[in-house]
Scaffold this motif. Structure first.
Motif, PDB file in Angstrom:
ATOM      1  N   UNK A   1      66.048  51.939  -2.906  1.00  0.00           N
ATOM      2  CA  UNK A   1      66.251  50.765  -3.560  1.00  0.00           C
ATOM      3  C   UNK A   1      65.047  50.510  -4.635  1.00  0.00           C
ATOM      4  N   UNK A   2      65.030  50.623  -5.703  1.00  0.00           N
ATOM      5  CA  UNK A   2      63.793  50.308  -6.537  1.00  0.00           C
ATOM      6  C   UNK A   2      63.446  48.946  -6.529  1.00  0.00           C
ATOM      7  N   UNK A   3      64.209  48.073  -6.830  1.00  0.00           N
ATOM      8  CA  UNK A   3      63.922  46.720  -7.160  1.00  0.00           C
ATOM      9  C   UNK A   3      65.339  45.795  -6.597  1.00  0.00           C
TER      10      UNK A   3
ATOM     11  N   UNK B 113      60.080  54.033  -1.944  1.00  0.00           N
ATOM     12  CA  UNK B 113      59.147  52.969  -2.496  1.00  0.00           C
ATOM     13  C   UNK B 113      60.090  51.620  -3.163  1.00  0.00           C
ATOM     14  N   UNK B 114      59.931  50.609  -2.610  1.00  0.00           N
ATOM     15  CA  UNK B 114      60.887  49.342  -2.952  1.00  0.00           C
ATOM     16  C   UNK B 114      60.011  48.105  -3.326  1.00  0.00           C
ATOM     17  N   UNK B 115      60.620  47.295  -4.072  1.00  0.00           N
ATOM     18  CA  UNK B 115      60.023  46.123  -4.529  1.00  0.00           C
ATOM     19  C   UNK B 115      61.074  45.060  -4.142  1.00  0.00           C
ATOM     20  N   UNK B 116      60.790  43.931  -3.186  1.00  0.00           N
ATOM     21  CA  UNK B 116      61.742  42.974  -3.028  1.00  0.00           C
ATOM     22  C   UNK B 116      61.035  41.854  -3.489  1.00  0.00           C
ATOM     23  N   UNK B 117      61.907  41.201  -4.445  1.00  0.00           N
ATOM     24  CA  UNK B 117      61.458  39.945  -5.132  1.00  0.00           C
ATOM     25  C   UNK B 117      62.283  38.772  -4.721  1.00  0.00           C
TER      26      UNK B 117
ATOM     27  N   UNK C  31      53.889  48.747  -7.861  1.00  0.00           N
ATOM     28  CA  UNK C  31      55.324  49.334  -7.004  1.00  0.00           C
ATOM     29  C   UNK C  31      56.046  50.574  -7.914  1.00  0.00           C
ATOM     30  N   UNK C  32      56.142  50.143  -9.103  1.00  0.00           N
ATOM     31  CA  UNK C  32      56.723  50.974 -10.125  1.00  0.00           C
ATOM     32  C   UNK C  32      56.009  52.251 -10.265  1.00  0.00           C
ATOM     33  N   UNK C  33      54.527  52.195 -10.379  1.00  0.00           N
ATOM     34  CA  UNK C  33      53.912  53.443 -10.620  1.00  0.00           C
ATOM     35  C   UNK C  33      54.000  54.164  -9.233  1.00  0.00           C
TER      36      UNK C  33
ATOM     37  N   UNK D  53      58.037  52.419   1.877  1.00  0.00           N
ATOM     38  CA  UNK D  53      56.952  51.480   1.454  1.00  0.00           C
ATOM     39  C   UNK D  53      57.593  50.249   0.717  1.00  0.00           C
ATOM     40  N   UNK D  54      57.639  49.048   1.087  1.00  0.00           N
ATOM     41  CA  UNK D  54      58.284  47.701   0.733  1.00  0.00           C
ATOM     42  C   UNK D  54      57.302  47.130   0.388  1.00  0.00           C
ATOM     43  N   UNK D  55      57.092  46.462  -1.008  1.00  0.00           N
ATOM     44  CA  UNK D  55      56.288  45.611  -1.321  1.00  0.00           C
ATOM     45  C   UNK D  55      57.052  44.444  -1.526  1.00  0.00           C
TER      46      UNK D  55
END
Length: 247
Positions: free
Chosen positions: A226-228, A169-173, A155-157, A126-128
């Motif tokens: 990859x968390x962030x 679960x990954x956040x790509x910023x 995403x962190x939740x 799951x990548x946001x």
């Protein structure tokens, strides 16, 4: 074994580039966006399937989940956008509500609808896609920073709530990405204001740069999360510190 990926906001920009990259990597891609003409053209190019889907519409999201089926390997929540750059005291409440609906509620609804299929795959991702704006307030960021920060917290939740489940679960910023439509929509179609955003910057990111990063994350083994990942061009140090030496 064929792997399936869903990309929202796939009709242009980062979403379209991500769909191309995942298709090139061997994924069966399901494209989701509101504009059917663009979806149909891209689906034909990639041999993909598409679902016309406004992520703020619960019925449309349910139809997307039905089209995807019981299992899903990768979900890229990319649909979103910015409206305006006014200071908070002068910002449009309607624009804020629209951004909240698209950026936060749309991401939530798609995630809720497709999470069971990600779990069922046994190795879901799951990548946001958020923004550096989710992590740094700046003048003119206004509702965009607020809503992208919301997706970051979401995403962190999820990362905590899904611990022990077979889903990464990954956040790509991404930072400054020079796509045509994002800036035009933000500034109400004002081409000059859109162009001024990138004026003089030697090398802003491209949609393909972001897509390549998504592809790399999707290629990692099941135990690597990859968390962030914050992705910026070399010429951007922060939201306001940008090298414009070619201006």
């Amino acid at each position: 074994m064929t792997r399936t990926a869903v990309v929202t906001g796939a009709s242009s920009g980062i979403g379209a580039a991500t769909a191309r990259r995942l298709a090139a990597d061997g994924f069966t891609v399901v494209l989701a966006a509101r504009r059917e003409d663009r979806l149909a053209e891209l689906a034909d190019e990639l041999g993909a399937t598409y679902v016309v889907c406004d992520t703020t519409d619960a019925t449309a999201v349910a139809e997307l989940a039905t089209a995807v089926g019981d299992t899903l390997d990768v979900l890229v929540n990319n649909a979103g956008g910015a409206l305006g750059a006014d200071p908070v005291a002068e910002a449009s409440v309607a624009d804020w509500k629209t951004m909240f609906d698209v950026n936060v509620i749309g991401t939530l609804q798609v995630t809720q609808a497709l999470l069971p299929a990600l779990v069922a795959s046994g190795n879901g991702l799951l990548l946001n896609v958020t923004s550096t704006a989710a992590h740094e307030a700046y003048v003119g960021g206004s509702g965009y920073t607020v809503t992208k920060a919301g997706v970051s917290v979401l995403t962190r939740t999820l990362r905590q709530e899904l611990l022990g489940q077979p889903v990464r679960v990954t956040e790509l910023a991404p930072g400054m990405v020079a796509t045509e439509e994002f800036g035009l929509r933000r500034f109400g179609g004002d081409q000059a204001r859109r162009d001024a955003t990138y004026a003089g910057v030697p090398g802003p990111l491209s949609a393909a740069d972001v897509a390549d990063t998504v592809g790399w994350i999707a290629s990692l083994p099941w135990h690597v999360n990859i968390d962030l990942l914050v992705l910026k061009p070399r010429d951007q140090a922060s939201q306001t510190q940008i090298n414009r030496s070619q201006g």
